[in-house]
Design a protein around this motif. Sequence first.
Motif, PDB file in Angstrom:
ATOM      1  N   THR A 140       0.831  -1.217   0.000  1.00  0.00           N
ATOM      2  CA  THR A 140       0.000   0.000   0.000  1.00  0.00           C
ATOM      3  C   THR A 140       0.867   1.269   0.000  1.00  0.00           C
ATOM      4  O   THR A 140       0.678   2.148  -0.857  1.00  0.00           O
ATOM      5  CB  THR A 140      -0.990  -0.032   1.181  1.00  0.00           C
ATOM      6  N   GLY A 164      -1.457   8.004  11.337  1.00  0.00           N
ATOM      7  CA  GLY A 164      -1.536   6.543  11.501  1.00  0.00           C
ATOM      8  C   GLY A 164      -0.136   5.968  11.534  1.00  0.00           C
ATOM      9  O   GLY A 164       0.733   6.412  10.775  1.00  0.00           O
ATOM     10  N   SER A 189      -2.821   8.369  17.688  1.00  0.00           N
ATOM     11  CA  SER A 189      -3.947   8.736  18.557  1.00  0.00           C
ATOM     12  C   SER A 189      -3.521   9.606  19.753  1.00  0.00           C
ATOM     13  O   SER A 189      -4.361  10.229  20.385  1.00  0.00           O
ATOM     14  CB  SER A 189      -4.660   7.480  19.054  1.00  0.00           C
ATOM     15  N   LEU A 194      -3.516  17.610  16.640  1.00  0.00           N
ATOM     16  CA  LEU A 194      -3.473  16.918  15.344  1.00  0.00           C
ATOM     17  C   LEU A 194      -3.805  17.866  14.185  1.00  0.00           C
ATOM     18  O   LEU A 194      -3.137  17.867  13.148  1.00  0.00           O
ATOM     19  CB  LEU A 194      -4.455  15.736  15.374  1.00  0.00           C
ATOM     20  N   ALA A 207      -4.307   7.404   7.292  1.00  0.00           N
ATOM     21  CA  ALA A 207      -4.569   5.963   7.437  1.00  0.00           C
ATOM     22  C   ALA A 207      -4.911   5.696   8.889  1.00  0.00           C
ATOM     23  O   ALA A 207      -4.104   5.171   9.659  1.00  0.00           O
ATOM     24  CB  ALA A 207      -3.346   5.146   7.006  1.00  0.00           C
ATOM     25  N   VAL A 228      -6.170   6.653   2.671  1.00  0.00           N
ATOM     26  CA  VAL A 228      -5.952   5.200   2.639  1.00  0.00           C
ATOM     27  C   VAL A 228      -7.191   4.439   3.142  1.00  0.00           C
ATOM     28  O   VAL A 228      -7.416   3.294   2.793  1.00  0.00           O
ATOM     29  CB  VAL A 228      -4.712   4.814   3.481  1.00  0.00           C
ATOM     30  N   GLY A 229      -7.993   5.101   3.949  1.00  0.00           N
ATOM     31  CA  GLY A 229      -9.122   4.417   4.605  1.00  0.00           C
ATOM     32  C   GLY A 229     -10.137   3.850   3.625  1.00  0.00           C
ATOM     33  O   GLY A 229     -10.331   4.374   2.530  1.00  0.00           O
ATOM     34  N   ILE A 230     -10.739   2.747   4.029  1.00  0.00           N
ATOM     35  CA  ILE A 230     -11.866   2.195   3.251  1.00  0.00           C
ATOM     36  C   ILE A 230     -12.956   1.806   4.249  1.00  0.00           C
ATOM     37  O   ILE A 230     -12.686   1.016   5.171  1.00  0.00           O
ATOM     38  CB  ILE A 230     -11.511   0.894   2.490  1.00  0.00           C
TER      39      ILE A 230
HETATM   40  P1  NDP Z   1      -4.751   0.470  12.199  1.00  0.00           P
HETATM   41  O1  NDP Z   1      -6.039   0.402  12.942  1.00  0.00           O
HETATM   42  O2  NDP Z   1      -3.777  -0.640  12.325  1.00  0.00           O
HETATM   43  O3  NDP Z   1      -4.005   1.825  12.595  1.00  0.00           O
HETATM   44  C1  NDP Z   1      -4.695   3.026  12.744  1.00  0.00           C
HETATM   45  C2  NDP Z   1      -3.719   4.107  13.140  1.00  0.00           C
HETATM   46  O4  NDP Z   1      -4.431   5.328  13.214  1.00  0.00           O
HETATM   47  C3  NDP Z   1      -3.070   3.877  14.492  1.00  0.00           C
HETATM   48  O5  NDP Z   1      -1.702   4.164  14.424  1.00  0.00           O
HETATM   49  C4  NDP Z   1      -3.799   4.843  15.415  1.00  0.00           C
HETATM   50  O6  NDP Z   1      -2.982   5.397  16.450  1.00  0.00           O
HETATM   51  C5  NDP Z   1      -4.175   5.949  14.455  1.00  0.00           C
HETATM   52  N1  NDP Z   1      -5.375   6.658  14.896  1.00  0.00           N
HETATM   53  C6  NDP Z   1      -6.567   6.130  15.241  1.00  0.00           C
HETATM   54  N2  NDP Z   1      -7.408   7.108  15.610  1.00  0.00           N
HETATM   55  C7  NDP Z   1      -6.727   8.264  15.539  1.00  0.00           C
HETATM   56  C8  NDP Z   1      -7.063   9.608  15.812  1.00  0.00           C
HETATM   57  N3  NDP Z   1      -8.261   9.964  16.265  1.00  0.00           N
HETATM   58  N4  NDP Z   1      -6.113  10.545  15.637  1.00  0.00           N
HETATM   59  C9  NDP Z   1      -4.882  10.212  15.178  1.00  0.00           C
HETATM   60  N5  NDP Z   1      -4.523   8.948  14.895  1.00  0.00           N
HETATM   61  C10 NDP Z   1      -5.427   7.989  15.072  1.00  0.00           C
HETATM   62  O7  NDP Z   1      -5.164   0.715  10.674  1.00  0.00           O
HETATM   63  P2  NDP Z   1      -4.381   0.419   9.288  1.00  0.00           P
HETATM   64  O8  NDP Z   1      -3.172   1.256   9.170  1.00  0.00           O
HETATM   65  O9  NDP Z   1      -4.288  -1.039   9.080  1.00  0.00           O
HETATM   66  O10 NDP Z   1      -5.502   0.948   8.269  1.00  0.00           O
HETATM   67  C11 NDP Z   1      -5.964   2.282   8.266  1.00  0.00           C
HETATM   68  C12 NDP Z   1      -7.105   2.397   7.261  1.00  0.00           C
HETATM   69  O11 NDP Z   1      -6.619   2.087   5.968  1.00  0.00           O
HETATM   70  C13 NDP Z   1      -8.271   1.438   7.472  1.00  0.00           C
HETATM   71  O12 NDP Z   1      -9.467   2.099   7.100  1.00  0.00           O
HETATM   72  C14 NDP Z   1      -8.000   0.293   6.539  1.00  0.00           C
HETATM   73  O13 NDP Z   1      -9.172  -0.364   6.122  1.00  0.00           O
HETATM   74  C15 NDP Z   1      -7.367   1.033   5.384  1.00  0.00           C
HETATM   75  N6  NDP Z   1      -6.433   0.219   4.576  1.00  0.00           N
HETATM   76  C16 NDP Z   1      -6.557   0.335   3.218  1.00  0.00           C
HETATM   77  C17 NDP Z   1      -5.682  -0.348   2.400  1.00  0.00           C
HETATM   78  C18 NDP Z   1      -5.829  -0.172   0.926  1.00  0.00           C
HETATM   79  O14 NDP Z   1      -5.372  -0.990   0.160  1.00  0.00           O
HETATM   80  N7  NDP Z   1      -6.407   0.936   0.472  1.00  0.00           N
HETATM   81  C19 NDP Z   1      -4.646  -1.238   2.917  1.00  0.00           C
HETATM   82  C20 NDP Z   1      -4.554  -1.232   4.359  1.00  0.00           C
HETATM   83  C21 NDP Z   1      -5.440  -0.522   5.141  1.00  0.00           C
HETATM   84  P3  NDP Z   1      -2.349   4.510  17.659  1.00  0.00           P
HETATM   85  O15 NDP Z   1      -1.204   3.766  17.053  1.00  0.00           O
HETATM   86  O16 NDP Z   1      -1.941   5.522  18.636  1.00  0.00           O
HETATM   87  O17 NDP Z   1      -3.460   3.610  18.132  1.00  0.00           O
END
Ligand code: NDP
Length: 284
Positions: A140, A164, A189, A194, A207, A228-230
């Motif tokens: 990704t 993220g 988080s 932010l 992400a 990146v989110g879905i």
């Molecule tokens: P994770 O849940 O593993 O990680 C999320 C990250 O976001 C964590 O580091 C977390 O912080 C941070 N976060 C959560 N809430 C907040 C906030 N309010 N403020 C700031 N930071 C925050 O997710 P992934 O990285 O695996 O995936 C992220 C998104 O991307 C998902 O929607 C997933 O579906 C999508 N995705 C899409 C792909 C694609 O091919 N397009 C491939 C992989 C993922 P902390 O570490 O402190 O908890």
Amino acid sequence: MAQIIDGKAISAQIKDEVKEEVAKLKEQGCEIALAVIQVGSDPASSVYVRNKKRACEYVGIESVSYEVSEDTTQEELLELVEKCNKDPKIRGILVQLPLPKHMDEDEILLAIDPKKDVDGFHPVSVGNMVIGEDGFLSCTPAGIIQLLKRSNISIEGKECVVVGRSNIVGKPMAMLLLRENGTVTICHSRTKDLKEVCKRADILVVAIGKPKFIDDSYVKDGAVIIDVGIHRNENNKLCGDVDFEKVEPKASAITPVPGGVGPMTIAMLMQNCLESNKLFGEKN
Ligand code: NDP
């Protein structure tokens, strides 16, 4: 009006390039196969696996499918990975995540021969990426770098903010932006202010896994936004971590969901299968 970064078109271009290279290798008598291992029948995983197999078929890479039952033991799965490690025809091994709860995902991923680690999740691949050695890049984030480059968006010297810090997206993304000479900040988080940090970004990569979390109040005028989110919203429509309608008018370029980052992940997986041959392949 922002430039809409067309992940569908760019991923199609990459798959066509891979297809051409694979055809050349075949002419030289070299076949590439990807082992696709799925444990259980989680519907979302089945969709991902099907799409990966389809992409293999398109580019001319053989996919060797292993669909094993939900109650497969850790030992049995380790044996299967080892069998694929030893098979010279198999150049890439993909274990579809998540694995069932009774399994230790880390142990399985560590068992994959780093030379066949086309997902780029093995610590050896991660280490090579960090020190700038050749090796597999996590699909990704590598796809996002391609989206930027192929949209003529330069990274060098830019303020890049990644929201993220997961091992599969946020952290490798930050490293790859750094490799491209961006000035990189990683948020998570516990980040204070932010919004203020995001507003510094020339390139903002989001992400976090929270639908439409980032709106225009997080975005500087003219920023490039990578989402990146879905997610599926209440009407079963796909959306990202970014509120597209609010952010698009302020951005200079933005990825849509769907059709932005999503299609790039599989295209880069195909690219990694080809790369495995360049990095480690011998004629077979
Ligand atoms: P994770 O849940 O593993 O990680 C999320 C990250 O976001 C964590 O580091 C977390 O912080 C941070 N976060 C959560 N809430 C907040 C906030 N309010 N403020 C700031 N930071 C925050 O997710 P992934 O990285 O695996 O995936 C992220 C998104 O991307 C998902 O929607 C997933 O579906 C999508 N995705 C899409 C792909 C694609 O091919 N397009 C491939 C992989 C993922 P902390 O570490 O402190 O908890």
